[in-house]
Scaffold this active site. Structure first.
Site, mmCIF file in Angstrom:
data_model
loop_
_atom_site.group_PDB
_atom_site.id
_atom_site.type_symbol
_atom_site.label_atom_id
_atom_site.label_comp_id
_atom_site.label_asym_id
_atom_site.label_seq_id
_atom_site.Cartn_x
_atom_site.Cartn_y
_atom_site.Cartn_z
ATOM 1 N N LYS A 77 -11.261 53.791 -3.214
ATOM 2 C CA LYS A 77 -12.475 54.397 -3.140
ATOM 3 C C LYS A 77 -12.003 55.455 -2.650
ATOM 4 C CE LYS A 77 -17.298 53.514 -1.788
ATOM 5 N NZ LYS A 77 -18.967 52.521 -1.289
ATOM 6 N N SER A 152 -22.034 50.323 -4.206
ATOM 7 C CA SER A 152 -21.521 50.930 -4.688
ATOM 8 C C SER A 152 -19.771 51.269 -5.203
ATOM 9 C CB SER A 152 -21.564 52.441 -3.737
ATOM 10 O OG SER A 152 -20.937 52.341 -2.364
ATOM 11 N N SER A 176 -21.539 46.936 -0.250
ATOM 12 C CA SER A 176 -20.964 48.331 -1.258
ATOM 13 C C SER A 176 -19.626 47.137 -1.605
ATOM 14 C CB SER A 176 -20.754 49.395 -1.350
ATOM 15 O OG SER A 176 -22.175 50.389 -1.719
HETATM 16 N N1 GLN Z 1 -26.995 49.787 -2.424
HETATM 17 C C1 GLN Z 1 -27.207 49.615 -1.339
HETATM 18 C C2 GLN Z 1 -27.606 51.342 -1.123
HETATM 19 O O1 GLN Z 1 -27.831 51.791 -2.391
HETATM 20 C C3 GLN Z 1 -25.717 49.467 0.197
HETATM 21 C C4 GLN Z 1 -24.661 50.566 -0.684
HETATM 22 C C5 GLN Z 1 -23.619 50.731 0.160
HETATM 23 O O2 GLN Z 1 -23.197 49.627 0.796
HETATM 24 N N2 GLN Z 1 -22.646 51.326 0.546
HETATM 25 O O3 GLN Z 1 -27.464 52.452 0.457
#
Ligand code: GLN
Length: 494
Positions: A77, A152, A176
């Protein structure tokens, strides 16, 4: 070979059936074939990957004893820094930045001889649930290219589902790793907070961020967890204790005599009926394998999302202050430092990132601090207590990973609350700092798309998730007769 598990690939490598160069090249070929459609990668480092593969092959030939996953390729990532390789975090802000050092996760991957194919797409600075917030365009779900791969870390999960890599690294601040795993039919694990070093992980919300393994099987994830996990003095929140015995647990999947707690608050309204049906079928399977299923209530979970959307933006507004046009990434405009900083942040950050910075700055401002940030921290404590009480009654807790299967690209792009609701079942574990795993539970009857089954364990008892996850995975596989990804449409020449 690209459809095999990482463990099978490792076996073929150690018996000299295939070389790491061949295996790496096969994945690079698959990336060339399918990634114009999928767009899982932001950067492919063919040369670097092949050089690393040649080195592993040479060491194997020389008789060196190698780590279990040596020679197996992986997708990283783009929020973890790798020396000399562009790291953007899905943001224009960092365009062209090449970090001068390796994150601890990357050094451990290299020490284990794991081949890093390239950097995967993500929502900008890991803020989002669909990968649509990437400044470089969305990633497409290999199950249906018109749909999101989750976020994400949608690039990492899509790379696995499209057979571009057998292993990937994700990060999970509110879901994410797990939500992308759920909507792509793959496996994702958020380890206990402090279980994997955050050194070199570009910070979004430091008290919640955690890197972890993504794979197509529970055992593959366990080997990767062991490779990257463990104490690191470069991260002040790293836990100084041995890594829980995750590989051993994954090899001995068994739920006989275990108590599995179903969280009452994480089902019902807002959950797609087909997703709930698959969840209940998995519970029946676990019961048939000898587990006792009990219901537990975690009443403060109803406030988890609200608390998260105060804590995460607050930490984000502070962490992202470093992007000031002086130290990293792009610089826009001329004039005073303030003018340059303002023009750079205006152009460098996307809408969602700006929304979070504004929310967080507001929540932290004097006069509002106690009412917002302070209250959210109290809710966080109450959620941890809910978990403690539930774990007094059950060895692991379970829920659907995400309330729905993959939605269409664009469907929720203009509705932040609808987007935030995707993480309703994953956020509580981040707030409490405990581990969570998502494994595929099947294909929902409404749309034929994959759904996820989430397993949560107490802090530093990550092995329990692997034990239950591999037992359920084996039972589901024998029910289906073939791996879930065999149902995904063929892409390119696959
Ligand atoms: N979808 C969540 C957010 O937008 C979690 C994102 C993540 O785990 N990086 O904050």
């Amino acid at each position: 070979m690209i459809k095999n598990s990482a463990v099978e690939m490792a076996k073929a490598l150690s018996s000299n059936e295939i070389s790491s160069v061949e295996l790496t090249q096969a994945h690079l070929d698959q990336i060339s074939k399918v990634d114009t459609d999928v767009h899982a990668f932001l950067h492919v480092d063919s040369e670097g990957a092949l050089a690393q593969a040649r080195d592993v092959d040479a060491r194997r030939k020389a008789g060196e004893k190698l780590a279990p996953l040596a020679g197996v390729p992986l997708a990283l990532k783009d929020v973890l820094v790798q020396k000399g390789i562009p790291t953007t975090c899905g943001s224009k802000m960092l365009e062209g930045w090449r970090p001068p050092y390796d994150s601890t996760v990357v050094s451990r991957l290299k020490d284990n001889g794991i081949i890093i194919l390239g950097k995967t797409n993500m929502d900008e600075f890991a803020m989002g649930s669909s990968t649509e917030n990437s400044a470089y365009g969305p990633t497409h779900n290999p199950w249906d290219l018109a749909r999101i791969p989750g976020g994400s870390g949608g690039g990492s999960s899509a790379a696995l589902a499209a057979f571009e890599a057998p292993l990937a690294i994700g990060t999970d601040t509110g879901g994410s790793i797990r939500q992308p795993a759920a909507v792509t039919g793959t496996v994702g694990v958020k380890p206990t907070y402090g279980g994997v070093s955050r050194y070199g992980l570009v910070a979004f919300s430091s008290s919640l961020d955690q890197a972890g393994p993504c794979a197509r099987t529970v055992l593959d994830a366990a080997y990767l967890h062991e490779a990257i996990g463990g104490y690191d003095r470069m991260d002040s929140t790293s836990i100084n204790a041995p890594i829980p015995p995750v590989v051993e647990a994954a090899k001995n999947g068994n739920v006989k005599g275990m108590t599995i707690g179903v969280i009452k608050e994480l089902q019902g309204d807002g959950y797609q009926p087909g997703v709930l049906k698959l969840f209940n079928q998995s519970l029946e399977l676990l019961a048939s394998l000898g587990a006792e299923i009990v219901e537990v209530s975690c009443k403060y979970f109803d406030y988890a999302l609200a608390a998260y959307y105060l804590i995460a933006p607050s930490e984000c507004s502070s962490n992202l202050a470093r992007f000031d046009a002086m130290r990293y990434g792009i610089r826009v405009g001329e004039g005073s430092a303030e003018e340059v900083m303002s023009a750079t942040r205006q152009q460098g950050f996307g809408r969602e990132v700006k929304r979070r910075i504004i929310l967080g700055t507001y929540a932290l401002s004097s006069g509002y601090y106690d009412a917002y940030y302070g209250s959210a921290q109290k809710v966080r404590t109450l959620i941890s207590r809910d978990f403690e009480a539930a774990f007094a009654k059950a060895d692991v807790l379970v829920s659907p990973t995400a309330p729905t299967t993959a939605f269409k690209i664009g469907e929720k792009a203009n509705d932040p609350i609808a987007m935030y609701l995707n993480d309703i079942a994953t956020i509580p574990t981040n707030l409490a700092g405990i581990g969570g795993m998502s494994i595929p539970s099947g294909l929902a009857e409404e749309d034929g798309l994959p759904a996820g089954f989430q397993i949560m364990a107490p802090a530093m008892k990550d092995d329990r998730m692997y034990q239950v996850g591999s037992a359920l995975e084996a039972a589901l596989l024998s029910k289906w007769g073939k791996p879930i990804l065999d149902n995904a449409p063929s892409l390119g020449a696959r």
